[in-house]
Design an enzyme around this catalytic site. Structure first.
Site, mmCIF file in Angstrom:
data_model
loop_
_atom_site.group_PDB
_atom_site.id
_atom_site.type_symbol
_atom_site.label_atom_id
_atom_site.label_comp_id
_atom_site.label_asym_id
_atom_site.label_seq_id
_atom_site.Cartn_x
_atom_site.Cartn_y
_atom_site.Cartn_z
ATOM 1 N N GLY A 142 -6.857 3.625 -60.313
ATOM 2 C CA GLY A 142 -6.800 3.406 -61.763
ATOM 3 C C GLY A 142 -5.417 3.201 -62.356
ATOM 4 O O GLY A 142 -5.296 2.876 -63.528
ATOM 5 N N LYS A 178 -12.979 -10.342 -64.253
ATOM 6 C CA LYS A 178 -13.941 -10.049 -65.309
ATOM 7 C C LYS A 178 -14.140 -8.540 -65.345
ATOM 8 O O LYS A 178 -14.234 -7.891 -64.303
ATOM 9 C CB LYS A 178 -15.273 -10.744 -64.964
ATOM 10 C CG LYS A 178 -16.378 -10.525 -65.963
ATOM 11 C CD LYS A 178 -16.380 -11.560 -67.047
ATOM 12 C CE LYS A 178 -17.412 -11.250 -68.123
ATOM 13 N NZ LYS A 178 -17.068 -11.950 -69.390
ATOM 14 N N PHE A 179 -14.181 -7.950 -66.550
ATOM 15 C CA PHE A 179 -14.396 -6.515 -66.676
ATOM 16 C C PHE A 179 -15.895 -6.227 -66.619
ATOM 17 O O PHE A 179 -16.669 -6.772 -67.398
ATOM 18 C CB PHE A 179 -13.796 -6.003 -67.990
ATOM 19 C CG PHE A 179 -13.983 -4.521 -68.184
ATOM 20 C CD1 PHE A 179 -13.367 -3.615 -67.332
ATOM 21 C CD2 PHE A 179 -14.775 -4.038 -69.223
ATOM 22 C CE1 PHE A 179 -13.548 -2.244 -67.504
ATOM 23 C CE2 PHE A 179 -14.950 -2.665 -69.400
ATOM 24 C CZ PHE A 179 -14.338 -1.770 -68.545
ATOM 25 N N ASN A 267 -11.047 1.662 -48.294
ATOM 26 C CA ASN A 267 -10.249 2.824 -47.900
ATOM 27 C C ASN A 267 -10.172 2.871 -46.384
ATOM 28 O O ASN A 267 -11.194 2.919 -45.710
ATOM 29 C CB ASN A 267 -10.875 4.116 -48.410
ATOM 30 C CG ASN A 267 -10.921 4.145 -49.920
ATOM 31 O OD1 ASN A 267 -9.931 3.899 -50.586
ATOM 32 N ND2 ASN A 267 -12.081 4.413 -50.477
ATOM 33 N N ARG A 269 -9.210 5.245 -44.459
ATOM 34 C CA ARG A 269 -9.035 6.646 -44.053
ATOM 35 C C ARG A 269 -10.386 7.350 -44.108
ATOM 36 O O ARG A 269 -11.350 6.798 -44.620
ATOM 37 C CB ARG A 269 -8.084 7.360 -45.033
ATOM 38 C CG ARG A 269 -8.639 7.377 -46.450
ATOM 39 C CD ARG A 269 -7.889 8.306 -47.393
ATOM 40 N NE ARG A 269 -8.642 8.519 -48.612
ATOM 41 C CZ ARG A 269 -8.718 7.674 -49.626
ATOM 42 N NH1 ARG A 269 -8.068 6.518 -49.575
ATOM 43 N NH2 ARG A 269 -9.438 7.960 -50.687
ATOM 44 N N ARG A 313 -16.979 19.228 -55.926
ATOM 45 C CA ARG A 313 -15.595 19.602 -55.599
ATOM 46 C C ARG A 313 -15.213 20.831 -56.419
ATOM 47 O O ARG A 313 -15.251 20.795 -57.660
ATOM 48 C CB ARG A 313 -14.639 18.457 -55.908
ATOM 49 C CG ARG A 313 -14.896 17.233 -55.052
ATOM 50 C CD ARG A 313 -13.753 16.259 -55.170
ATOM 51 N NE ARG A 313 -14.078 15.010 -54.511
ATOM 52 C CZ ARG A 313 -13.187 14.057 -54.264
ATOM 53 N NH1 ARG A 313 -11.921 14.217 -54.631
ATOM 54 N NH2 ARG A 313 -13.549 12.943 -53.662
#
Ligand code: MV4
Length: 425
Positions: A142, A178-179, A267, A269, A313
């Site tokens: 972000g 594009k959002f 990702n 990982r 979490r």
């Protein structure tokens, strides 16, 4: 696997459980991570003096650092993770997107690679239509992102995003797309081997996030149909095989309200939330990582689990005060258990949580035969969980699990933006 282990630790972590339970432990420096967990020469030295064959980097710090992966290679220490080239290619988000698009994985309409000027950006935005989002190619999580709703906002968003990404990453390259409004964050776990073969282990829904920090993850996603799961799994494998991905990885997708899915990031990982996939597939993903790193091949079959799992979490944070960190001594600890309850943690009664690092202190992972069973079992486990002396995210999780919309499985990445935190103790 019967493999002897060496832990590395900073002075701030000298009392952590991984240090006590490893066969050997080496202190690699003081609390600031630049001088310990991010200090490559010290980690290589620790590996050399203990004669380590391989390094598992975990999920933070150097786990996606191409330089570290390369140095391990040069020192003949097997890095249990992606190759330097793979990390670099997927770490540059515009390159990763172009690579996946070329492989036939759906991507969000936008610029082909980086934008070289405001005029260039405005032209592409005009073509695809507003709202659009500017993203830092070196970003992720972000940072360096700006939403632009109309042309008049473009220049400021461009300047701000360039400034922020330049300062944060030393790279101010931006791309545009594009959002997608009210998306879901759904990721596919994949494992590949040295023959270029990859398989998938279905999805994790990670839409419950606050400020780009995931708080709850679950599998299967309540939003995903069997057909969509198959299509996303196929796309993830296509992407992974196109790059000859080796080891455990995750392909992140944005899924819009019409159930269109688009590649977002990869990702390279193991991730924090990997245990929910383990609970529904019976795979030990760390074991898979080690096996693939040792040159073994994977079975090649894909998994469409029948079980359900969710992770909460548990962070040392004060929810009532904007999730501010709450380090300090755990006076009393009771860890829940029983069928379908797993707790992964490094803490114990009497442990002092240092203020230096991430505030996650435990992962509560619950599995069961249905989403409803998982939710009641999770609530029971959260209520049994006693962590005295500090504030934790447990009260938040209990409130979330009592939310009607959450129970219906009706949530997007914007869910917590409107969640009422005021009643949480
Ligand atoms: C987007 C988006 C909407 N449209 N891209 C956030 C982190 C970074 N990995 C990409 N992110 C987003 N990209 C387009 N074209 C919305 C987000 C986003 C988001 C994505 C996943 C989970 C939580 C999020 C929270 C805010 C924004």
């Amino acid at each position: 696997m019967g493999i002897k282990t060496v832990a590395v630790y900073s002075t701030a972590d000298k009392d952590s459980l991984h240090v006590r339970f490893a066969d050997e432990a080496v202190c690699i420096g003081p609390a600031p991570s630049r001088e310990s967990y991010l200090n490559i020469p010290r980690i290589i030295a620790a590996a050399e003096i203990t004669n380590a064959d391989a390094i598992h980097p975990g999920y933070g710090f150097l786990s996606e650092n191409a330089e570290f992966s390369k140095i391990c290679e040069e020192y003949n220490i097997k890095f249990i993770g992606a190759s330097p080239d793979m990390i670099a290619k997927m770490g540059d988000k515009a390159t990763a997107k172009a690579t996946m698009k070329a492989a036939g994985v759906p991507t969000i309409p936008g610029s082909e690679g980086l934008i070289d000027s405001i005029e260039h950006g405005l032209k592409i935005a005009e073509e695809i239509g507003y709202p659009i989002i500017l993203k830092a190619t070196a970003g992720g999580g972000g940072r360096g992102m700006r939403i632009v709703k109309e042309p008049s906002e473009f220049k400021k968003a461009w300047d701000d995003a360039r400034m922020e990404s330049g300062a944060a990453f030393g790279n101010d390259g931006l791309y545009l797309e594009k959002f997608v409004e009210e998306p879901r964050h759904i990721e596919i776990q994949i494992v590949g081997d040295h023959t270029g073969k990859a398989c998938h282990l279905s999805e994790r829904d990670c839409s419950i996030q606050r400020r780009h920090q995931k708080l709850v993850e679950e599998t299967p996603s309540p939003f995903i149909t069997d057909e969509l799961r198959e299509a996303m799994g196929k796309a993830a494998i296509k992407g992974a095989e196109a790059i000859k991905y080796e080891g455990a990885g995750t392909i992140e997708f944005l899924v819009d309200k019409h159930r269109n899915f688009y590649f977002m990031e990869m990702n390279t990982r193991i991730q924090v939330e990997h245990p929910i996939t383990e609970e529904v597939t019976d795979f030990d993903l760390i074991k898979e990582q080690i096996k693939v790193a040792a040159g073994e091949t994977i079975s090649g079959r894909n998994y469409f689990p029948k079980l359900f799992a969710m992770e909460c979490r548990i962070n040392a944070e004060d929810v009532a005060h904007g999730f501010r960190p709450s380090p300090g001594k755990i006076i009393n600890l009771h860890i829940p258990g029983g069928r379908g309850v797993r707790v992964d943690s490094h803490v114990y009664a009497g442990y002092v949580i240092p203020p230096n690092y991430d505030s996650m202190i435990a992962k509560l992972i619950v599995s069961g035969q249905s989403r409803e069973e998982v939710i009641v079992r999770m609530k029971r486990a959260l209520e049994e969980f006693v962590i005295d002396g500090i504030k934790t995210t447990i009260p938040f999780h209990i409130a979330l699990l009592n939310d009607p919309k959450f129970n219906e499985g009706d949530f997007t990445t914007k869910f917590l933006e409107t969640f009422d935190f005021s009643l949480i103790k």
